[in-house]
Design a protein around this motif. Structure first.
Motif, PDB file in Angstrom:
ATOM      1  N   LYS A 183       0.854  -1.219   0.002  1.00  0.00           N
ATOM      2  CA  LYS A 183      -0.054  -0.071   0.128  1.00  0.00           C
ATOM      3  C   LYS A 183       1.100   1.173   0.077  1.00  0.00           C
ATOM      4  O   LYS A 183       1.882   1.391   0.790  1.00  0.00           O
ATOM      5  CB  LYS A 183      -0.811   0.030   1.112  1.00  0.00           C
ATOM      6  CG  LYS A 183      -1.875  -1.214   1.031  1.00  0.00           C
ATOM      7  CD  LYS A 183      -2.815  -0.923   2.530  1.00  0.00           C
ATOM      8  CE  LYS A 183      -4.121  -2.125   2.571  1.00  0.00           C
ATOM      9  NZ  LYS A 183      -4.947  -1.911   3.747  1.00  0.00           N
ATOM     10  N   THR A 218      -1.253  -0.757  -4.537  1.00  0.00           N
ATOM     11  CA  THR A 218      -2.259   0.066  -4.375  1.00  0.00           C
ATOM     12  C   THR A 218      -1.869   1.245  -4.075  1.00  0.00           C
ATOM     13  O   THR A 218      -0.720   1.547  -3.451  1.00  0.00           O
ATOM     14  CB  THR A 218      -3.610  -0.218  -3.462  1.00  0.00           C
ATOM     15  OG1 THR A 218      -2.950  -0.189  -2.153  1.00  0.00           O
ATOM     16  CG2 THR A 218      -4.046  -1.717  -3.525  1.00  0.00           C
ATOM     17  N   THR A 219      -2.478   2.599  -4.447  1.00  0.00           N
ATOM     18  CA  THR A 219      -1.960   3.777  -4.187  1.00  0.00           C
ATOM     19  C   THR A 219      -3.355   4.665  -3.945  1.00  0.00           C
ATOM     20  O   THR A 219      -4.294   4.612  -4.432  1.00  0.00           O
ATOM     21  CB  THR A 219      -1.047   4.146  -4.973  1.00  0.00           C
ATOM     22  OG1 THR A 219      -0.463   5.661  -4.758  1.00  0.00           O
ATOM     23  CG2 THR A 219      -1.948   4.795  -6.472  1.00  0.00           C
ATOM     24  N   PHE A 267      -4.814   0.109  -8.653  1.00  0.00           N
ATOM     25  CA  PHE A 267      -3.840  -0.802  -8.063  1.00  0.00           C
ATOM     26  C   PHE A 267      -3.414  -1.441  -9.438  1.00  0.00           C
ATOM     27  O   PHE A 267      -3.927  -1.485 -10.534  1.00  0.00           O
ATOM     28  CB  PHE A 267      -4.571  -1.799  -7.169  1.00  0.00           C
ATOM     29  CG  PHE A 267      -5.680  -2.622  -8.064  1.00  0.00           C
ATOM     30  CD1 PHE A 267      -5.510  -3.702  -8.131  1.00  0.00           C
ATOM     31  CD2 PHE A 267      -6.918  -2.100  -8.074  1.00  0.00           C
ATOM     32  CE1 PHE A 267      -6.531  -4.839  -8.574  1.00  0.00           C
ATOM     33  CE2 PHE A 267      -7.928  -3.003  -8.571  1.00  0.00           C
ATOM     34  CZ  PHE A 267      -7.803  -4.354  -8.778  1.00  0.00           C
ATOM     35  N   GLU A 322     -10.864  -1.889   0.036  1.00  0.00           N
ATOM     36  CA  GLU A 322     -10.194  -3.311   0.046  1.00  0.00           C
ATOM     37  C   GLU A 322     -11.325  -4.421  -0.228  1.00  0.00           C
ATOM     38  O   GLU A 322     -11.015  -5.308  -0.749  1.00  0.00           O
ATOM     39  CB  GLU A 322      -9.610  -3.491   1.482  1.00  0.00           C
ATOM     40  CG  GLU A 322      -8.845  -4.607   1.670  1.00  0.00           C
ATOM     41  CD  GLU A 322      -7.742  -4.479   2.716  1.00  0.00           C
ATOM     42  OE1 GLU A 322      -7.612  -5.599   3.732  1.00  0.00           O
ATOM     43  OE2 GLU A 322      -7.275  -3.330   2.920  1.00  0.00           O
TER      44      GLU A 322
END
Length: 243
Positions: A5, A32-33, A57, A159
């Motif tokens: 992450k 992911t960002t 992502f 998520e």
């Protein structure tokens, strides 16, 4: 699954590619960002996303069961995985716009960019970049864009949506591994936006043509029935489907 992450990065695809160049990555390494400064789309376009509002992502996926000329089957499988995941969340009027945009009610909600890693002339892995408009509600200056929240009024947990997409990617991975390629293409074509409907296309020279989308070729080209009853294949550089 190895989940990384990040708060901000140039591009999750670029980050994974750099990582893969220096070390052996675990299958299903995911980045992911919250903010992607140089997000990329098809044909060098830029993917613009409001920081913190969407699901951005990339997935590192080992691939050794497809030939280079079969790469589009992976693209179709990923499109179907996202389609199924969004169906699970009750997103209405879903369609896949060639080559791999996901639409709801004719508005784009998801884009996909897949970059293959070739070693010794063979596919060894792919980096699958996915940008899904989740909770963003303001799309000023962007035409034909929407989000899951705009469509349903629901606020989505990033998520939870990510894990559901990965679950469906693994389902379609089995189709790829078992060489159910015809089934992948048949299912993909059944959800193809504007299939068998009169449509307008723009050629790379700017000319407009009319035709009917009939399906996709094994190499990923779009099969169009033209006005003179001739079937012709077009790749992404040659043709743009207009709304």
């Amino acid at each position: 699954m190895n989940l990384i992450k990040l708060d901000a990065i140039d591009s999750t695809n670029s980050f994974l590619r750099r990582l893969a160049a220096h070390k052996e990555l675990e299958d299903y390494t995911i980045v992911t960002t919250e903010k992607q400064n140089e997000g990329r789309g098809q044909m060098g376009t830029q993917w613009v996303s409001e920081p913190g509002k969407n699901l951005t992502f990339s997935v590192y996926k080992k691939i050794n069961c497809l030939q280079k000329e079969e790469q589009f089957y992976l693209s179709m499988a990923i499109s179907l995985a996202i389609y199924d995941a969004l169906t699970y969340f009750g997103i209405p009027h879903l369609k896949i716009k060639w080559p791999n945009d996901i639409l709801s009610a004719n508005s784009k909600i998801c884009g996909i960019l897949i970059e293959s890693i070739i070693k010794k002339g063979e596919m060894s892995a792919s980096i699958i970049g996915i940008g899904l408009n989740l909770n963003q509600t303001n799309f000023d200056g962007v035409t034909n864009a929407s989000s899951l929240k705009c469509l349903t009024g629901v606020f989505y947990n990033k998520e939870e949506v990510l894990l559901k997409i990965i679950e469906h990617i693994k389902k379609y991975e089995e189709w790829v591994i078992n060489r159910q390629l015809f089934k992948i293409k048949e299912t993909f074509e059944s959800q193809l936006f504007r299939k068998d409907k009169p449509s307008t296309f723009k050629l790379k020279n700017g000319d407009l043509i009319m035709g009917f989308i009939k399906g996709v070729a094994n190499n990923g080209c779009l099969i169009v029935l033209l006005e003179d009853e001739v079937l012709k294949e077009f790749d992404l550089k040659e043709l743009k489907l207009l709304y």
